[in-house]
Design a protein around this motif. Structure first.
Motif, PDB file in Angstrom:
ATOM      1  N   UNK A 153       0.849  -1.205   0.000  1.00 17.99           N
ATOM      2  CA  UNK A 153       0.000   0.000   0.000  1.00 17.99           C
ATOM      3  C   UNK A 153       0.876   1.243   0.000  1.00 17.99           C
ATOM      4  N   UNK A 154       1.915   1.206   0.822  1.00 18.77           N
ATOM      5  CA  UNK A 154       2.785   2.384   0.898  1.00 18.77           C
ATOM      6  C   UNK A 154       3.529   2.609  -0.411  1.00 18.77           C
ATOM      7  N   UNK A 155       3.958   1.528  -1.050  1.00 18.07           N
ATOM      8  CA  UNK A 155       4.717   1.697  -2.300  1.00 18.07           C
ATOM      9  C   UNK A 155       3.832   2.270  -3.411  1.00 18.07           C
ATOM     10  N   UNK A 156       2.546   1.997  -3.357  1.00 20.26           N
ATOM     11  CA  UNK A 156       1.644   2.505  -4.406  1.00 20.26           C
ATOM     12  C   UNK A 156       1.178   3.922  -4.093  1.00 20.26           C
ATOM     13  N   UNK A 157       0.887   4.215  -2.826  1.00 17.49           N
ATOM     14  CA  UNK A 157       0.241   5.497  -2.475  1.00 17.49           C
ATOM     15  C   UNK A 157       1.172   6.520  -1.832  1.00 17.49           C
ATOM     16  N   UNK A 158       2.329   6.079  -1.334  1.00 20.23           N
ATOM     17  CA  UNK A 158       3.275   6.998  -0.674  1.00 20.23           C
ATOM     18  C   UNK A 158       2.578   7.849   0.391  1.00 20.23           C
ATOM     19  N   UNK A 159       2.558   9.188   0.202  1.00 21.04           N
ATOM     20  CA  UNK A 159       1.982  10.024   1.265  1.00 21.04           C
ATOM     21  C   UNK A 159       0.453  10.063   1.196  1.00 21.04           C
ATOM     22  N   UNK A 160      -0.143   9.313   0.265  1.00 22.41           N
ATOM     23  CA  UNK A 160      -1.615   9.318   0.149  1.00 22.41           C
ATOM     24  C   UNK A 160      -2.235   8.113   0.862  1.00 22.41           C
ATOM     25  N   UNK A 161      -1.560   7.566   1.873  1.00 25.98           N
ATOM     26  CA  UNK A 161      -2.156   6.412   2.561  1.00 25.98           C
ATOM     27  C   UNK A 161      -1.972   6.504   4.071  1.00 25.98           C
ATOM     28  N   UNK A 162      -2.873   5.829   4.774  1.00 25.43           N
ATOM     29  CA  UNK A 162      -2.765   5.661   6.223  1.00 25.43           C
ATOM     30  C   UNK A 162      -2.762   4.169   6.505  1.00 25.43           C
ATOM     31  N   UNK A 163      -1.886   3.756   7.408  1.00 23.85           N
ATOM     32  CA  UNK A 163      -1.880   2.369   7.877  1.00 23.85           C
ATOM     33  C   UNK A 163      -2.346   2.395   9.323  1.00 23.85           C
ATOM     34  N   UNK A 164      -3.442   1.678   9.612  1.00 25.88           N
ATOM     35  CA  UNK A 164      -3.941   1.601  10.986  1.00 25.88           C
ATOM     36  C   UNK A 164      -3.638   0.201  11.509  1.00 25.88           C
ATOM     37  N   UNK A 165      -2.972   0.145  12.667  1.00 25.48           N
ATOM     38  CA  UNK A 165      -2.624  -1.153  13.275  1.00 25.48           C
ATOM     39  C   UNK A 165      -3.426  -1.349  14.567  1.00 25.48           C
ATOM     40  N   UNK A 166      -4.598  -1.971  14.485  1.00 26.77           N
ATOM     41  CA  UNK A 166      -5.374  -2.185  15.711  1.00 26.77           C
ATOM     42  C   UNK A 166      -4.785  -3.310  16.555  1.00 26.77           C
ATOM     43  N   UNK A 167      -5.010  -3.179  17.878  1.00 27.21           N
ATOM     44  CA  UNK A 167      -4.802  -4.316  18.767  1.00 27.21           C
ATOM     45  C   UNK A 167      -6.089  -5.126  18.762  1.00 27.21           C
ATOM     46  N   UNK A 168      -6.324  -5.894  19.810  1.00 21.93           N
ATOM     47  CA  UNK A 168      -7.553  -6.691  19.857  1.00 21.93           C
ATOM     48  C   UNK A 168      -8.761  -5.757  19.842  1.00 21.93           C
ATOM     49  N   UNK A 169      -9.696  -6.057  18.950  1.00 22.84           N
ATOM     50  CA  UNK A 169     -10.851  -5.180  18.768  1.00 22.84           C
ATOM     51  C   UNK A 169     -12.040  -5.766  19.542  1.00 22.84           C
ATOM     52  N   UNK A 170     -12.745  -4.890  20.246  1.00 20.89           N
ATOM     53  CA  UNK A 170     -13.836  -5.318  21.135  1.00 20.89           C
ATOM     54  C   UNK A 170     -15.158  -4.746  20.667  1.00 20.89           C
ATOM     55  N   UNK A 171     -16.239  -5.411  21.053  1.00 25.51           N
ATOM     56  CA  UNK A 171     -17.554  -4.829  20.805  1.00 25.51           C
ATOM     57  C   UNK A 171     -18.520  -5.812  20.169  1.00 25.51           C
ATOM     58  N   UNK A 172     -19.757  -5.361  19.951  1.00 32.47           N
ATOM     59  CA  UNK A 172     -20.765  -6.222  19.328  1.00 32.47           C
ATOM     60  C   UNK A 172     -20.320  -6.723  17.959  1.00 32.47           C
ATOM     61  N   UNK A 173     -20.709  -7.927  17.635  1.00 29.66           N
ATOM     62  CA  UNK A 173     -20.458  -8.601  16.347  1.00 29.66           C
ATOM     63  C   UNK A 173     -19.070  -9.213  16.221  1.00 29.66           C
TER      64      UNK A 173
END
Ligand SMILES: NC(=O)c1ccc[n+]([C@@H]2O[C@H](COP(=O)([O-])OP(=O)(O)OC[C@H]3O[C@@H](n4cnc5c(N)ncnc54)[C@H](OP(=O)(O)O)[C@@H]3O)[C@@H](O)[C@H]2O)c1
Length: 329
Positions: A140-160
């Motif tokens: 993703x970074x190689x294609x979009x460079x400064x036009x991307x965000x990488x989000x690294x979640x930990x364990x995700x909680x909640x309904x579903x």
């Protein structure tokens, strides 16, 4: 804003779509139409397999893209390259599992990521998931460079959530009695409510944030297991009581610390509960009240008649509590 979500109908992507709609954005979902078909009424759904089946997206443009369902770099490259001219910004939902070393605490975004020795590997399992996500990020970074965000979640909680790593702790106290809790009440625990992750992801996308962001629970003023389970017991009501069982006793009883006591970061891997998400907080990540996360998750599990897939059976709890009594003699 016209938002394309690659995925969007299971858990993390579902909350993202809900949040985007609530904020007044126009949402298009791309998926195979297998998971919860017809879930949303007011969204455009386009169907196809993201591996070699992206044709329906040909010629379309979107203000933003969020990729929630990418696990294999070869496949992520297809959507990243196809949409390069069709969008201003691409957000990739990755994972803290990219990090190479969880024996240290306070892992931030500059910590080394795990590498796979075989670039051809596409089988996703507990050993390959993180390294593959790291390779997806690179694509993703190689294609979009400064036009991307990488989000690294930990364990995700909640309904579903169908992994039940958080849900187990919301549900177990509602059954009453003594239950096994991991090691010591002062140990830290970390997770992020899926609604908070959705809000941050959307903000990153709308604000055209650039870079990598851990998205977990706060590290400063970290939540302890004691405070977490006290809230779970309070929300559930009744007479449930956590019994703290030292990790050595759990290990001697061959407890599977990942699935029987989910969310717990073992003593030799403290990094799992102490990821630093200060950068995301500075960029706008906010946290829901803990009790809201617990209440909503418990209500969802009850209403859906959800069968837990993680946690301890009653027989196993009795066995472990007996082992604890013996260890104290
Ligand atoms: N849960 C956690 O604790 C956690 C922690 C860290 C990171 N994450 C990351 O967060 C994301 C969570 O995923 P989620 O399942 O909750 O996301 P989601 O977007 O809610 O659901 C997955 C979506 O992907 C679609 N999909 C699956 N395979 C597809 C294919 N081959 N082609 C097109 N669409 C496809 C599914 O629909 P169809 O089946 O109908 O195609 C579904 O809409 C993942 O990237 C995961 O690595 C999760």
């Amino acid at each position: 804003m016209q938002l394309l979500i690659l995925g969007g109908t299971n858990f993390v992507g579902r909350h993202l779509a809900e949040r985007a709609l609530a904020d007044g954005h126009s949402v298009t979902l791309f998926n195979r139409g297998r998971t919860n078909p017809g879930l949303f009424e007011d969204v455009e759904e386009m169907h196809g397999d993201r591996d070699e089946g992206l044709d329906p997206l040909n010629g379309r443009t979107f203000d933003r893209v969020v990729d929630v369902s990418g696990y294999v770099p070869r496949i992520v490259r297809q959507s990243a390259e196809m949409l390069r001219q069709a969008t201003d910004h691409y957000t990739f939902i990755s994972s803290v599992s990219v990090y190479a070393d969880f024996t240290t605490t306070g892992i931030d975004e500059d910590a080394p990521v795990a590498a796979t020795t075989d670039a051809e590997v596409e089988d996703i399992n507990r050993n390959t998931y993180g390294p593959l996500k790291a390779l997806c990020e690179e694509v993703v970074h190689s294609v979009y460079r400064e036009r991307c965000t990488i989000v690294r979640p930990g364990i995700v909680a909640g309904p579903f959530d169908d992994t039940d790593r958080f849900t187990y702790w919301c549900v177990r106290p509602s059954k009453g009695g003594e239950f096994v809790a991991p090691d010591h009440s002062s140990r830290p625990v970390q997770f992020i409510d899926a609604r908070d992750l959705a809000a941050f992801t959307l903000k990153a996308s709308v604000d055209l944030l650039h870079g990598v962001f851990n998205a977990t629970g706060p590290l400063k003023d970290a939540l302890s297991w004691g405070d977490f389970l006290e809230s779970c017991v309070e929300v559930a009501g009744g007479d449930a009581r956590p019994v703290w069982v030292p990790e050595q006793v759990l290990r001697d009883a061959e407890v599977n610390l990942g699935s029987e006591l989910p969310l717990y970061a073992p003593l030799d891997r403290p990094g799992f509960a102490t990821v630093d998400c200060g950068r995301a907080i500075a960029a706008g990540l906010e946290f829901s009240p803990l009790k809201r996360s617990i209440e909503d998750t418990l209500r969802w599990a009850r209403d859906a008649g959800h069968d837990l897939t993680a946690g301890m059976t009653q027989g196993r709890e009795e066995e472990i509590l007996e082992a604890l009594r013996r260890s104290r003699l």
